[in-house]
Write an enzyme that holds these catalytic residues in place. Structure first.
Site, PDB file in Angstrom:
ATOM      1  N   SER A 108       0.090   2.610   3.450  1.00  0.00           N
ATOM      2  CA  SER A 108       0.688   3.910   2.896  1.00  0.00           C
ATOM      3  C   SER A 108       0.470   4.959   3.156  1.00  0.00           C
ATOM      4  O   SER A 108       1.446   5.370   2.738  1.00  0.00           O
ATOM      5  CB  SER A 108      -0.159   3.476   1.482  1.00  0.00           C
ATOM      6  OG  SER A 108       0.666   4.484   0.315  1.00  0.00           O
ATOM      7  N   GLY A 363       7.728   3.820  -2.664  1.00  0.00           N
ATOM      8  CA  GLY A 363       7.143   4.898  -3.242  1.00  0.00           C
ATOM      9  C   GLY A 363       6.267   6.018  -2.423  1.00  0.00           C
ATOM     10  O   GLY A 363       6.114   7.016  -2.359  1.00  0.00           O
ATOM     11  N   ASP A 364       5.816   5.146  -0.677  1.00  0.00           N
ATOM     12  CA  ASP A 364       5.187   6.225   0.644  1.00  0.00           C
ATOM     13  C   ASP A 364       6.288   7.421   0.295  1.00  0.00           C
ATOM     14  O   ASP A 364       5.485   8.639   0.532  1.00  0.00           O
ATOM     15  CB  ASP A 364       4.702   5.010   1.095  1.00  0.00           C
ATOM     16  CG  ASP A 364       4.145   4.169   0.699  1.00  0.00           C
ATOM     17  OD1 ASP A 364       2.899   4.602  -0.077  1.00  0.00           O
ATOM     18  OD2 ASP A 364       3.845   2.678   1.327  1.00  0.00           O
ATOM     19  N   ALA A 365       8.004   6.837   0.740  1.00  0.00           N
ATOM     20  CA  ALA A 365       8.402   7.964   0.833  1.00  0.00           C
ATOM     21  C   ALA A 365       8.473   8.988  -0.002  1.00  0.00           C
ATOM     22  O   ALA A 365       8.583   9.802  -0.058  1.00  0.00           O
ATOM     23  CB  ALA A 365      10.065   6.980   0.919  1.00  0.00           C
TER      24      ALA A 365
END
Length: 533
Positions: A108, A363-365
């Site tokens: 993540s 979501g990490d992006a």
């Protein structure tokens, strides 16, 4: 500010966390006195951007497509995440023999920093700290990250293998199984004993931690939080998955007083509220009437997410001069941002379902885009905008594969050339009262703003230009002549809308010493620290 950090009251169970906090305070005092202040980078246009240090579990993603029956066989949620157990060993055995497997650097926090580096484009802007094995997978991970511009010090476990993550794609969903290996064995003494790591920590202005990392080394997390508190830097934490707030409840309770940015999604926010024992019905009852002033129809999930974000944002901080910003995404539904009771709903850009290749890493992006602009001194609206744009681009690729995106990079060049908030094009418009539309007539994503302070009224209105203010770090740059560079724009919007957005930005920008101090000189920082005692 004293070297010893105040102990949060009523938030501990046992003495283990108290010992971690005490050790962290001593670490912060030592590294602060021996290495000096943060060292921002300079962009080609002369703008400052803070260095980012991330702490996480480095994993090599093994990605392949499966059907729903395969997921049910191993008791997996189509869009879930879990740690590998005996039940999942068959999955990794399957991947060893599967021909169509894609290998991508993952984990993540590593995904987030790769995106932040992708947007920043300055060597040394990001440093990733995590443990790999002495094997080919570990060398591949470090080499790929370094090719993309990340600093990735070699922290290798002598016996364990590099961690891997099975990414099982089912239609547009993905299920993650982490086989942590060496990644969950991080020795926090490295933060002081390794000069490359120590120098990176001292030079950084932003620290970002994934919630999964509590399995590896909570002591390292506490030390970075203490250092950020002592040196007026930014400490950001991600809840990462629904099980994390439950499993690591005690750590969240101790670290929230030192957390300035808390990231997650709506489901993780609800899991956090459940772990803390909050009465959701009571929180929703307090927020719902305010949201109804903004929208004719109030979505139940968004209302609940907003109520949780408001509660999170108002929890006690170690320093009354600072604020906490909570950012909860909801996929295609509005992203909720709350700061000390003020809240805004940002609609993400529309993406055709046929263009979505893989949701893994989106979501990490988002967080990567957000913190990249945060480090550059951007306001909340700009941070969210580039978070949404980054996520949108990653949704079109398999895994966290960084695409070429000339349009997005052109926007960033405009901001670098003309200063944060000075680009010619607009980002968002504030939605009108009682409006349910997610975009205006030109297709511009909207913000719905409201305040939940007892003495304030919710505000809303229409305007076509984003109200950029002084940027996330507060202090305007000086041009060579010594004159302050202009940062505000001429806007046409209702007084109530401007008041709400202005107050929300001011809560973050002016009341938060790390951002206000980051773009000042080292001498000014030293003076401020001496004044604090």
């Amino acid at each position: 500010m004293a070297a010893d950090l105040p102990m949060p009251t009523g938030s501990s169970e046992g003495v283990a966390g108290d010992i971690l906090l005490e050790n962290a305070s001593r670490f912060a005092a030592r590294i602060g006195s021996s290495t000096g202040f943060a060292q921002p980078l300079r962009t080609p246009a002369g703008r400052r951007t803070e260095r980012i240090v991330g702490l996480g579990n480095p994993l090599l993603d093994l990605s392949t497509s499966v059907d729903l029956a395969f997921l049910k066989k191993y008791e997996l949620d189509p869009n879930g995440a879990c740690v590998c157990t005996d039940t999942h060993e068959g999955v990794f055995e399957f991947l060893k023999h599967e021909a169509n497997v894609t290998f991508v650097p993952g984990g993540s926090c590593l995904n987030t920093l790769r995106v932040a580096q992708w947007l920043t484009k300055h060597a040394g802007a990001t440093t990733y700290l995590g443990t790999v094995g002495l094997d080919a997978y570990g060398e591949d991970l470090r080499r790929e990250a370094q090719v993309e511009g990340l600093e990735f010090p070699k922290l290798a476990h002598p016996e364990l293998s590099t961690g891997t993550c099975a990414v099982l794609i089912c239609d547009q969903d993905r299920s993650l199984i982490a086989n942590l290996g060496a990644s969950c064995h991080f020795n926090d003494s490295i933060l002081e004993s390794n000069p490359e790591v120590t120098n990176a920590i001292a030079a950084a202005g932003v620290f970002y931690i994934e919630g999964f990392f509590f399995n590896a080394s909570p002591g390292a997390v506490y030390k970075l939080a203490a250092h950020a508190a002592r040196e007026y830097k930014i400490f950001a934490l991600n809840m990462s998955a629904e099980f994390v707030p439950h499993v690591h409840k005690a750590h969240f309770q101790r670290l929230l007083p030192y957390t300035h940015y808390l990231f997650g999604n709506g489901a993780e926010g609800r899991a956090f509220a459940d772990a803390m024992g909050w009465d959701l019905a009571e929180l929703v009852d307090a927020v719902k009437p305010k949201l109804e002033r903004l929208m004719t129809t109030v979505d139940e999930a968004t209302t609940t997410t907003a109520a949780i974000a408001v509660k999170m944002s108002t929890l006690r901080l170690h320093d009354d001069l600072r604020v906490r910003t909570v950012v909860l995404t909801q996929g295609k539904d509005p992203t909720v941002v709350a700061t000390r009771g003020y809240i805004a709903l940002f609609t993400p850009p529309v993406i055709d379902s046929h263009d979505i290749v893989d949701t893994n890493g989106s979501g990490d992006a988002f967080v990567g885009g957000f913190i990249a602009r945060l480090a550059a001194g951007a306001c909340l609206s700009e941070c969210v905008y580039f978070g949404h744009r980054s996520a949108k681009e990653l949704l079109k690729t398999s895994g966290c594969t960084l695409p070429e995106c000339t349009e997005l990079m052109a926007e960033l060049r405009d901001l670098d050339d003309f200063g944060t908030g000075q680009a010619a094009d607009h980002r968002y418009s504030i939605a009108s009262s009682k409006s349910n539309a997610s975009t205006d007539v030109k297709g511009t994503p909207t913000i719905k703003c409201a305040t939940f302070a007892d003495d304030e009224e919710g505000g809303f209105g229409n305007f076509s230009k984003l109200p950029y203010r002084n940027g996330g770090f507060g202090t305007p740059e000086l041009d060579p002549s010594g004159a302050p560079a202009p940062r505000t724009r001429s806007l046409s919007l209702s007084a109530s809308a401007q008041t709400v957005m202005t107050m929300m930005e001011d809560q973050v920008q002016q009341a938060s010493p790390p951002r206000a101090a980051t773009h000042t000189s080292m001498k000014q920082r030293a003076t401020r620290r001496a004044w604090e005692g």
